[in-house]
Every structure is written in C-alpha cells, then in structure tokens.
Design a protein around this motif. Sequence first.
Motif, PDB file in Angstrom:
ATOM      1  N   ASN A  36       0.876  -1.163   0.041  1.00  0.00           N
ATOM      2  CA  ASN A  36      -0.103  -0.022   0.077  1.00  0.00           C
ATOM      3  C   ASN A  36       0.904   1.281   0.152  1.00  0.00           C
ATOM      4  O   ASN A  36       2.137   1.319   0.130  1.00  0.00           O
ATOM      5  CB  ASN A  36      -1.049  -0.328   1.199  1.00  0.00           C
ATOM      6  CG  ASN A  36      -0.291   0.104   2.336  1.00  0.00           C
ATOM      7  OD1 ASN A  36       0.504   0.392   2.638  1.00  0.00           O
ATOM      8  ND2 ASN A  36      -1.096  -0.062   3.641  1.00  0.00           N
ATOM      9  N   ASN A  37       0.367   2.514   0.188  1.00  0.00           N
ATOM     10  CA  ASN A  37       0.986   3.666  -0.072  1.00  0.00           C
ATOM     11  C   ASN A  37       1.747   4.030   1.327  1.00  0.00           C
ATOM     12  O   ASN A  37       2.441   4.945   1.145  1.00  0.00           O
ATOM     13  CB  ASN A  37       0.022   4.780  -0.509  1.00  0.00           C
ATOM     14  CG  ASN A  37      -1.044   5.129   0.745  1.00  0.00           C
ATOM     15  OD1 ASN A  37      -1.126   4.130   1.462  1.00  0.00           O
ATOM     16  ND2 ASN A  37      -2.262   6.034   0.383  1.00  0.00           N
ATOM     17  N   ARG A  38       1.509   3.287   2.175  1.00  0.00           N
ATOM     18  CA  ARG A  38       2.510   3.420   3.541  1.00  0.00           C
ATOM     19  C   ARG A  38       3.488   2.407   3.717  1.00  0.00           C
ATOM     20  O   ARG A  38       4.034   1.971   4.552  1.00  0.00           O
ATOM     21  CB  ARG A  38       1.691   3.269   4.622  1.00  0.00           C
ATOM     22  CG  ARG A  38       0.682   4.580   4.845  1.00  0.00           C
ATOM     23  CD  ARG A  38      -0.045   4.196   6.224  1.00  0.00           C
ATOM     24  NE  ARG A  38      -1.215   3.462   6.000  1.00  0.00           N
ATOM     25  CZ  ARG A  38      -1.787   2.807   6.830  1.00  0.00           C
ATOM     26  NH1 ARG A  38      -1.953   3.532   8.049  1.00  0.00           N
ATOM     27  NH2 ARG A  38      -2.698   1.797   6.498  1.00  0.00           N
ATOM     28  N   ASN A  39       3.799   1.573   2.371  1.00  0.00           N
ATOM     29  CA  ASN A  39       4.678   0.403   2.083  1.00  0.00           C
ATOM     30  C   ASN A  39       4.372  -0.560   3.138  1.00  0.00           C
ATOM     31  O   ASN A  39       5.252  -1.450   3.361  1.00  0.00           O
ATOM     32  CB  ASN A  39       6.141   1.225   2.529  1.00  0.00           C
ATOM     33  CG  ASN A  39       6.922   0.687   1.482  1.00  0.00           C
ATOM     34  OD1 ASN A  39       6.773   0.225   0.292  1.00  0.00           O
ATOM     35  ND2 ASN A  39       8.416   0.442   1.917  1.00  0.00           N
ATOM     36  N   ASP A  40       3.310  -0.866   3.498  1.00  0.00           N
ATOM     37  CA  ASP A  40       2.760  -2.074   4.213  1.00  0.00           C
ATOM     38  C   ASP A  40       2.537  -3.095   3.249  1.00  0.00           C
ATOM     39  O   ASP A  40       1.945  -2.993   2.238  1.00  0.00           O
ATOM     40  CB  ASP A  40       1.565  -1.810   5.076  1.00  0.00           C
ATOM     41  CG  ASP A  40       1.799  -0.909   6.110  1.00  0.00           C
ATOM     42  OD1 ASP A  40       2.814  -0.724   6.854  1.00  0.00           O
ATOM     43  OD2 ASP A  40       0.958   0.136   6.302  1.00  0.00           O
TER      44      ASP A  40
END
Length: 56
Positions: A36-40
């Motif tokens: 995702n956009n939070r790098n999760d």
Amino acid sequence: MKAIDISDTVRLTTGGPKMKVTAIESDEYVNCSWVNNRNDEMFGSFPKHLLNKIKL
C-alpha cells in the motif's frame, strides 16, 4: 479470460494497485499480495473474474 497463475501480476477490473498472485485458492478465487501507499504488505483473496492479468 487469460489463465491466471502463481506469480502473475494482476489488477482489479475497477482499478487499484498492481498485485502479485501468491496462491490459487480454487477454480474461482486467487490470493494476492501488494504494497500500500504506506509501504505495508497487504494480502487478500479475490474472485478471478474481477482481475485482469497485466504485463510489466
């Protein structure tokens, strides 16, 4: 529809991130992972008919 195999890159027909197929759950469902956009790292199971195989 093109066959979907493990390690293929797919995207939902409605859009969204590129996802990697990690497992074939059944004739109708596949498991995917994406970042995702939070790098999760995220995981989900999707019906094959809602996925488009994409070229990188």
